[in-house]
Design an enzyme around this catalytic site. Sequence first.
Site, PDB file in Angstrom:
ATOM      1  N   GLN A   1       0.672  -1.195  -0.042  1.00 46.43           N
ATOM      2  CA  GLN A   1       0.021   0.067  -0.100  1.00 46.43           C
ATOM      3  C   GLN A   1       0.812   1.181   0.128  1.00 46.43           C
ATOM      4  O   GLN A   1       0.536   2.388  -0.784  1.00 46.43           O
ATOM      5  CB  GLN A   1      -1.045  -0.102   1.253  1.00 46.43           C
ATOM      6  CG  GLN A   1      -1.917  -1.344   1.179  1.00 46.43           C
ATOM      7  CD  GLN A   1      -3.056  -1.077   2.302  1.00 46.43           C
ATOM      8  OE1 GLN A   1      -2.809  -0.376   3.307  1.00 46.43           O
ATOM      9  NE2 GLN A   1      -3.949  -2.044   2.237  1.00 46.43           N
TER      10      GLN A   1
ATOM     11  N   ASP B   1      -1.887 -11.746   4.499  1.00 46.59           N
ATOM     12  CA  ASP B   1      -3.134 -11.779   4.784  1.00 46.59           C
ATOM     13  C   ASP B   1      -3.671 -13.152   5.137  1.00 46.59           C
ATOM     14  O   ASP B   1      -4.832 -13.412   5.420  1.00 46.59           O
ATOM     15  CB  ASP B   1      -3.981 -11.189   3.423  1.00 46.59           C
ATOM     16  CG  ASP B   1      -3.721  -9.829   3.528  1.00 46.59           C
ATOM     17  OD1 ASP B   1      -3.497  -9.256   4.462  1.00 46.59           O
ATOM     18  OD2 ASP B   1      -4.142  -9.279   2.275  1.00 46.59           O
TER      19      ASP B   1
END
Length: 430
Positions: free
Chosen positions: A169, A315
């Site tokens: 990100q 994740d």
Amino acid sequence: MQARIQQARQLRGEIAVPGDKSISHRALILGAVAEGRTVVHGLSPAADCASTIRSLQALGLEIALPEKNTAVVNGKGLRGLAESADVLDAGNSGTTTRLLAGLLAGQPFFTVITGDDSLRSRPVDRIVKPLAQMGATILGRREGRFLPLAIRGGNLKPIRYSLPVASAQVKSCILLAGMYAEGDTVVEELEPTRDHTERMLKAMDVPLKQKGKHITVRGGWAPQAANIVVPGDASSAAFFLVAAATVPNSAVTVTNVGINPTRIGFISTLKEMGAELQMENERLENGEPVADITCRTSSLRGITLEGDIIPSLVDELPIIAVAATQANGAMIVRNAAELRVKESDRIDAIVTELSRLGAKIEATPDGFVVEGPTPLRGAGCQSYRDHRIAMSLAVAGLVAKGDTVVDDAECVDISFPGFFDLLESVRRGV
Ligand code: S3P
């Protein structure tokens, strides 16, 4: 909503999971500043992507959703976004916040971004620092550490930036801002993270080079609109593959899954743990590799996960913890402190909740240790309103004796609307 999960005798079937959430965000955001009309097929129905759509609409974008999972974005070009009349609400979505902040740093107008309770407690100083270095005026709560963020962008200069945390990100935020800086913006990443932004920038003709650990984007070039086909989300497939590996007599195929190497550390991990996992029909779509993946009931063993592999499965660590409860020996996860700043503190969440189900699992400052195998028993547990925790607990519920009840289970919609229906569809017998 509470989800009640009963132990499963076996799981069988061939399923498709929704489109990749990370790629969908990028297709919408790059489509917004592209020249021309971008059509996104297989768009993720995730609530997080809806947050990106709403935010872009507030910035003046026309985004049509002519049919399920298709978006048509009428690109405004690099300089065509307009100031929003109100605060942008990124909901639960870190990707919306951090990627849009990069884009907004290049805009000569004022924007405020906020989000829900979880998002407002997650760090944004990691993007505030490089964007301020590039020349954006950017302020956030608690000295720029938390949302809401106020951004007045424009007149950016290129920087060379070494990422202090392995974060796709943050990398993407700087690359998007780099499109607005005159000259070359260089990001150095010491550990590889998902490279969807780089692939899509290239596919949309923005000058971008990757050499070793350095990624260079040249400013001033608008992306060219594209037809984007989003593959199935590997992170969503992971829940079904682990479920198949751990429930007896099971075989589940997930078709059309994105297998970008920066995303599938969990596949090599499951294989190393002994999972019977096969990839078939490997192919390339829009510069992203795709395959059908089958997993069968497997005899698993614990392994140690640390170092460079962590960003490629960050994740998936909660669901890997579930697999580890059914594996022989110790599973040790290190260097995963980033888990503490995800949608919840995922180390505390998964350790607390799997312990309730009878797992032998302990938290460490930067990971966890699981001693397996342990028979799990159903119990009431908390999702922490974190989609990946809710889905991991649901899979644990399939192997646990008796009923498992997961609170606030509607949070699965953040990445995977339809998760519980799909889970029921592969269940054969209770
Ligand atoms: C994402 C990057 C990862 C990941 C998140 C999605 C992305 O976050 O955990 O679910 O789309 O770039 P970080 O960049 O914070 O590691």
